[in-house]
Design an enzyme around this catalytic site. Structure first.
Site, PDB file in Angstrom:
ATOM      1  N   GLU A 124      -6.033  -4.922  10.401  1.00 27.60           N
ATOM      2  CA  GLU A 124      -4.998  -3.912  10.602  1.00 27.60           C
ATOM      3  C   GLU A 124      -5.328  -3.080  11.841  1.00 27.60           C
ATOM      4  OE1 GLU A 124      -2.757  -2.957   6.744  1.00 27.60           O
ATOM      5  OE2 GLU A 124      -4.528  -1.685   6.786  1.00 27.60           O
ATOM      6  N   HIS A 145      -9.834   1.145   4.635  1.00 24.77           N
ATOM      7  CA  HIS A 145      -8.534   1.337   5.280  1.00 24.77           C
ATOM      8  C   HIS A 145      -8.674   2.335   6.424  1.00 24.77           C
ATOM      9  CE1 HIS A 145      -4.421   2.566   6.023  1.00 24.77           C
ATOM     10  NE2 HIS A 145      -4.087   1.383   5.558  1.00 24.77           N
ATOM     11  N   ASN A 157       0.860  -1.184   0.000  1.00 24.58           N
ATOM     12  CA  ASN A 157       0.000   0.000   0.000  1.00 24.58           C
ATOM     13  C   ASN A 157       0.899   1.236   0.000  1.00 24.58           C
ATOM     14  OD1 ASN A 157      -1.830   2.020   0.464  1.00 24.58           O
ATOM     15  ND2 ASN A 157      -2.434   1.325   2.511  1.00 24.58           N
TER      16      ASN A 157
HETATM   17  P1  PGA Z   1       2.326   0.192   7.784  1.00 20.41           P
HETATM   18  O1  PGA Z   1       0.924   0.410   7.051  1.00 20.41           O
HETATM   19  O2  PGA Z   1       2.925  -1.043   7.212  1.00 20.41           O
HETATM   20  O3  PGA Z   1       3.114   1.431   7.477  1.00 20.41           O
HETATM   21  O4  PGA Z   1       2.027   0.048   9.237  1.00 20.41           O
HETATM   22  C1  PGA Z   1       0.072  -0.679   6.827  1.00 20.41           C
HETATM   23  C2  PGA Z   1      -1.187  -0.212   6.154  1.00 20.41           C
HETATM   24  O5  PGA Z   1      -1.652   0.899   6.458  1.00 20.41           O
HETATM   25  O6  PGA Z   1      -1.747  -0.911   5.299  1.00 20.41           O
END
Ligand code: PGA
Length: 226
Positions: free
Chosen positions: A155, A86, A6
């Site tokens: 997440e 998200h 992402n």
């Molecule tokens: P990060 O983000 O790996 O920087 O924690 C993950 C995401 O937001 O999908």
């Protein structure tokens, strides 16, 4: 495994193109499934082994939705994969459950592969497992969890971009509980990096990872995967 990058608000058209070409070279020799989610300005057609998805789009083909892009704009790139729910869209941009559901319904109707993100904030986590599961379940309310092209991503908000991932035992517990709600592929996301990837990848019910920060440099991303 599903390995998804992402980009958030990082990379340009040219750097995305280079990333995609280089990743394609790697992916064609790999058994993993690769996805990248570049900014909308850098959308491009997928390559044979790397699928390009969009980080966000509005639930309309076209119309008067200033600042948004719709199905018609995505079709120009052959985009058939979208990230919905998200945490940054929910908690920074302010998308509520209703908006998230409308996007899900629209893009499911259009047959998109949907990466659907759920995750609790720190105060909910501190209340314990039952609260976390109640919260995650509320984020899935009204979402067709049996949709054939659904990929879920757990997440935890407090783990995103902080460098502090959830513990292996937290991930194992929550993923097992989510699998009771849906048998779709389930990714973990939140500070996945070269130090914790190998361990996280081995946790039962982790079908892949959604990576932000540690994916922005392709070199680092590939080192992480090993
Ligand atoms: P990060 O983000 O790996 O920087 O924690 C993950 C995401 O937001 O999908």
């Amino acid at each position: 495994m599903i390995l998804a990058a992402n980009f958030k608000t990082n990379h340009t058209r040219s750097s995305t193109q280079k990333y995609l070409n280089d990743l394609q070279n790697f992916a064609q020799k790999s058994s993993h499934s690769f996805y990248i989610f570049p900014p909308a300005t850098a959308l491009s057609e997928s390559t044979p082994d790397v699928r390009v998805g969009v980080q966000n789009a509005f639930f309309a083909s076209k119309g008067s939705f200033t600042g948004e892009i719709g199905l018609e704009q995505l079709q120009e790139f052959g985009t058939k994969t979208i990230l919905i729910g998200h945490s940054e869209r929910r908690h920074v941009i302010g998308e509520d459950l209703d908006m998230v559901r409308k996007k899900f319904d629209f893009f499911a109707q259009e047959g998109f592969e949907i990466f659907f993100c759920i995750g609790e904030k720190l105060p909910t986590k501190q209340e314990g497992e039952a609260s976390v599961m109640r919260y995650l379940q509320s984020q899935l309310d009204g979402i067709d969890v049996s949709y054939e092209k659904l990929i879920l991503a757990y997440e935890p908000v407090w783990a995103i971009g902080t460098g502090v991932s959830a513990t292996n035992s937290d991930i194992e517990t929550v993923h097992k509980n989510i699998k009771d709600l849906s048998d779709k592929p389930l990714l973990y996301g939140g500070s996945v990096n070269e130090k914790n990837f190998a361990q996280i990848a081995q946790i039962p019910n982790v079908d892949g990872v959604l990576v932000g920060t540690a994916s922005w440099s392709l070199e680092k991303f590939l080192t992480m995967i090993g």
